[in-house]
Design an enzyme around this catalytic site. Structure first.
Site, PDB file in Angstrom:
ATOM      1  N   GLN A   1      -1.276   6.875   7.158  1.00 21.55           N
ATOM      2  CA  GLN A   1      -0.243   7.557   6.384  1.00 21.55           C
ATOM      3  C   GLN A   1      -0.782   8.073   5.062  1.00 21.55           C
ATOM      4  OE1 GLN A   1       2.352   4.176   4.349  1.00 21.55           O
ATOM      5  NE2 GLN A   1       1.889   3.629   6.482  1.00 21.55           N
TER       6      GLN A   1
ATOM      7  N   HIS B   1       0.981   9.560   1.020  1.00 22.10           N
ATOM      8  CA  HIS B   1       2.176   9.668   0.189  1.00 22.10           C
ATOM      9  C   HIS B   1       2.094  10.909  -0.696  1.00 22.10           C
ATOM     10  CE1 HIS B   1       2.924   5.688   1.607  1.00 22.10           C
ATOM     11  NE2 HIS B   1       1.906   5.174   0.950  1.00 22.10           N
TER      12      HIS B   1
ATOM     13  N   GLU C   1       0.531   3.063  -4.737  1.00 23.72           N
ATOM     14  CA  GLU C   1       0.624   1.643  -4.405  1.00 23.72           C
ATOM     15  C   GLU C   1      -0.717   0.950  -4.616  1.00 23.72           C
ATOM     16  OE1 GLU C   1       0.085   1.629   0.430  1.00 23.72           O
ATOM     17  OE2 GLU C   1       1.994   2.366  -0.370  1.00 23.72           O
TER      18      GLU C   1
ATOM     19  N   HIS D   1      -4.569   6.559   4.481  1.00 25.74           N
ATOM     20  CA  HIS D   1      -4.967   5.156   4.546  1.00 25.74           C
ATOM     21  C   HIS D   1      -4.160   4.436   5.620  1.00 25.74           C
ATOM     22  CE1 HIS D   1      -1.459   5.285   1.852  1.00 25.74           C
ATOM     23  NE2 HIS D   1      -1.183   4.057   2.285  1.00 25.74           N
TER      24      HIS D   1
ATOM     25  N   ARG E   1       3.197  10.448   8.053  1.00 26.46           N
ATOM     26  CA  ARG E   1       2.296   9.755   8.976  1.00 26.46           C
ATOM     27  C   ARG E   1       1.298  10.713   9.602  1.00 26.46           C
ATOM     28  NH1 ARG E   1       7.296   7.536   9.088  1.00 26.46           N
ATOM     29  NH2 ARG E   1       7.360   5.294   8.624  1.00 26.46           N
TER      30      ARG E   1
END
Length: 400
Positions: free
Chosen positions: A96, A98, A133, A262, A281
């Site tokens: 995926q 972001h 994240e 990642h 994804r």
């Protein structure tokens, strides 16, 4: 300060044993993937201030400045800007990426204007926020993260000796780096599914063979064979071969910024992220893959994993911080020892404190909380807390 009551999310990829082992509870036989701590609208932690359990999100809604502090409330609005998790991967998560903040705002507005239901399986943007994240390993932790240099990816693919991979090898060797990565990823994700499934099967067999022999990518091939066993025929297996394979030891961390593809493969870790559900994804999933939007968001540039270790703060060796380039969160690792004086934490920001080892003691005035592994507490911005005991506690807060 408030002891948190948290919910375990039972995603299919979750380990059946890792979170129960941390908490000292009996496994149920079902996957336990993530333990959430925070005020996410999808599953807020709960606290009890004497009148019964209430969602932490409701307390913050009622008094944002009192709970978050004026600086954080002004900067991020009336919401806790981060979500803290214990993540337990028993099998690979989806590959995926972001979006950054402008991409998230534009994508969310577009899908709202087009009337795409938020719960629709083909919807990309659940909110208007970005989702940087950080994952910090509690056990040996494995993943793939960021593009390899194309020349290295070409050698890795060529060593598999799979005829149908040769066009990708030629592109990776001949084109400028960004163009090569974009062209190959696009070709992999848009290939005819039957032909790609055959390519994946042959590549997996070769990776399994090469994993049994000494070589520069022995561990990498083992990881890709592992992915193929869980997702046979999935184009994401070949896409993952374009990425760096990384292994973290306990205490080491990875920061995942916008546009970096990642996937986490295996292990137990503490994860912190901006409060968002935006995921695009690339593969290793039965869920929707929006290839055009994905290609718009991915950053096609080689990126070294950049393993992080905690940096000592203020000369106090008991607390180390994982440095990241964003403001929504900051994660520190605190290791108090019996005989040391209490470590005083600063005020002015909202904190979540999570114990992962031993027993730690939180004190605020006359109030005291003991935390054992898997237990956590919320500390409002105005409250001063000290940490003592013998163990490990992670401190999640904002970087303002």
């Amino acid at each position: 300060m408030d002891r948190l009551t948290n919910t375990v999310r039972p995603y299919a990829w979750g380990s059946t044993t890792a979170i129960p082992q941390l908490l000292g509870t009996e496994p149920t036989g079902e996957p336990q993937a993530e333990l959430w701590m925070g005020a996410h609208p999808g599953d807020s932690s709960r606290v009890d201030r004497g009148s019964g359990p209430v969602a932490l999100s409701e307390l913050i809604d009622a008094d944002p400045e009192g709970e978050l502090g004026k600086v954080a409330a002004d900067r991020f609005g009336p919401r806790l800007p981060f979500l803290l998790k214990i993540l337990a991967a028993g099998s690979p998560l989806s590959l995926q990426v972001h979006p950054d903040l402008p991409q998230a705002k534009a994508g969310f507005a577009d899908e709202e204007d087009r009337g795409v239901p938020v719960e629709a399986p083909h919807r990309n943007y659940k909110d208007a926020n970005h989702k940087p994240e950080l994952i910090c390993a509690l056990t040996p932790f494995e993943g793939v993260c960021g593009f390899r240099p194309p020349a290295e990816a070409a050698e890795l693919l060529a060593s598999l000796e799979v005829d149908s991979l040769e066009p990708y090898v030629d592109i990776l060797r001949a084109e400028p780096e960004g163009d090569a990565l974009r062209e190959v990823l696009t070709a992999v994700l848009t290939a005819e599914r039957g032909a790609m499934a055959e390519t994946v099967a042959r590549a997996a067999t070769a990776a399994e063979r090469l994993a049994g022999h000494d070589g520069p990518w022995q561990d990498d091939y083992a990881a890709y064979a592992f992915l193929a066993r869980h997702y046979p025929g999935d184009p994401g297996v070949i896409a993952a071969m374009l990425l760096n394979h990384v292994r973290l030891q306990p205490g080491e961390a990875l920061f995942l910024g916008a546009g970096v593809p990642h996937a986490y493969l295996d292990g137990l870790g503490v994860e912190i992220m901006a409060n968002s559900d935006n995921v695009l994804r690339c593969g290793l999933t039965p869920k929707h893959v929006d290839v055009p939007e994905l290609l718009r968001v991915v950053r096609f540039e080689p990126t070294a994993p950049g393993v992080l270790r905690p940096e000592t703060v203020g000369g106090d060796g008991a607390q180390g911080t994982y440095r990241t380039p964003i403001d929504e969160f900051r994660l520190s690792r605190i290791e108090p020892a019996e005989g040391d004086g209490p470590l005083r934490l600063g005020t002015g920001t909202p904190d979540i404190l999570l114990c992962t080892h031993g027993t730690v003691r939180l004190r605020s005035g006359a109030e005291e909380l003991l935390l054992t592994p898997g237990e956590s507490a919320f500390v409002p911005a105005a409250e001063e807390v000290t940490v003592s005991g013998e163990g490990t506690v992670f401190r999640a807060t904002v970087a303002v």
